[in-house]
Design a protein around this motif. Sequence first.
Motif, PDB file in Angstrom:
ATOM      1  N   MET A  71       0.840  -1.184   0.000  1.00 34.60           N
ATOM      2  CA  MET A  71       0.000   0.000   0.000  1.00 34.60           C
ATOM      3  C   MET A  71       0.885   1.247   0.000  1.00 34.60           C
ATOM      4  O   MET A  71       1.738   1.419   0.857  1.00 34.60           O
TER       5      MET A  71
ATOM      6  N   LEU B  61       0.588   3.566   3.158  1.00 30.54           N
ATOM      7  CA  LEU B  61       1.349   3.106   4.316  1.00 30.54           C
ATOM      8  C   LEU B  61       2.828   3.409   4.149  1.00 30.54           C
ATOM      9  O   LEU B  61       3.489   3.861   5.089  1.00 30.54           O
TER      10      LEU B  61
ATOM     11  N   TYR C 132       3.296   7.085   4.676  1.00 32.92           N
ATOM     12  CA  TYR C 132       3.120   7.372   6.104  1.00 32.92           C
ATOM     13  C   TYR C 132       4.409   7.051   6.861  1.00 32.92           C
ATOM     14  O   TYR C 132       4.870   7.841   7.684  1.00 32.92           O
ATOM     15  N   MET C 133       4.989   5.907   6.554  1.00 34.52           N
ATOM     16  CA  MET C 133       6.223   5.500   7.237  1.00 34.52           C
ATOM     17  C   MET C 133       7.365   6.459   6.918  1.00 34.52           C
ATOM     18  O   MET C 133       8.171   6.783   7.791  1.00 34.52           O
TER      19      MET C 133
ATOM     20  N   SER D  90       1.341  12.999   7.494  1.00 33.18           N
ATOM     21  CA  SER D  90       1.421  11.732   8.218  1.00 33.18           C
ATOM     22  C   SER D  90       0.062  11.333   8.777  1.00 33.18           C
ATOM     23  O   SER D  90      -0.352  10.173   8.667  1.00 33.18           O
TER      24      SER D  90
ATOM     25  N   GLY E 227      -1.938   8.107   7.454  1.00 33.81           N
ATOM     26  CA  GLY E 227      -2.239   7.075   8.450  1.00 33.81           C
ATOM     27  C   GLY E 227      -3.708   6.691   8.412  1.00 33.81           C
ATOM     28  O   GLY E 227      -4.057   5.509   8.489  1.00 33.81           O
TER      29      GLY E 227
ATOM     30  N   ALA F  70      -4.338   4.635   5.196  1.00 38.95           N
ATOM     31  CA  ALA F  70      -3.825   3.273   5.318  1.00 38.95           C
ATOM     32  C   ALA F  70      -4.754   2.425   6.174  1.00 38.95           C
ATOM     33  O   ALA F  70      -5.019   1.260   5.861  1.00 38.95           O
ATOM     34  N   LYS F  71      -5.286   3.014   7.249  1.00 48.08           N
ATOM     35  CA  LYS F  71      -6.194   2.275   8.116  1.00 48.08           C
ATOM     36  C   LYS F  71      -7.491   1.926   7.386  1.00 48.08           C
ATOM     37  O   LYS F  71      -7.999   0.807   7.505  1.00 48.08           O
TER      38      LYS F  71
ATOM     39  N   HIS G 160      -7.869   1.492   4.143  1.00 50.25           N
ATOM     40  CA  HIS G 160      -7.557   0.428   3.190  1.00 50.25           C
ATOM     41  C   HIS G 160      -7.403  -0.911   3.900  1.00 50.25           C
ATOM     42  O   HIS G 160      -7.855  -1.948   3.403  1.00 50.25           O
ATOM     43  N   TRP G 161      -6.757  -0.909   5.059  1.00 53.54           N
ATOM     44  CA  TRP G 161      -6.555  -2.139   5.830  1.00 53.54           C
ATOM     45  C   TRP G 161      -7.901  -2.756   6.200  1.00 53.54           C
ATOM     46  O   TRP G 161      -8.104  -3.957   6.042  1.00 53.54           O
TER      47      TRP G 161
END
Length: 82
Positions: free
Chosen positions: A1, A4, A7-8, A38, A42, A45-46, A48-49
């Motif tokens: 992703m 993500l 974000y990292m 960020s 974040g 990404a959450k 999508h998860w």
Amino acid sequence: MQALARYMQCEQVIPKFGLLGKHTTTGAAIAIPFVATSQSLGKQAKVHWYEIYEIVRVTCTTDYAGTTPGDEVMEQLLNACS
């Protein structure tokens, strides 16, 4: 992703540059853009998860024993794909 990964990257840069910067014209203290980026990435990404988790949970052909997206089941699934 991609969200993500970005974000990292932001999380790695924030400690290097700090939370505040100097405005170019007024000289006042401002939050660096990496903080807002960020937070936004974040959240993406959450989302999508949870979408991936829900698709796997609904389309599973065997009995599903996991309870939350944070279970190791999701990590095993994603590692198996790479």
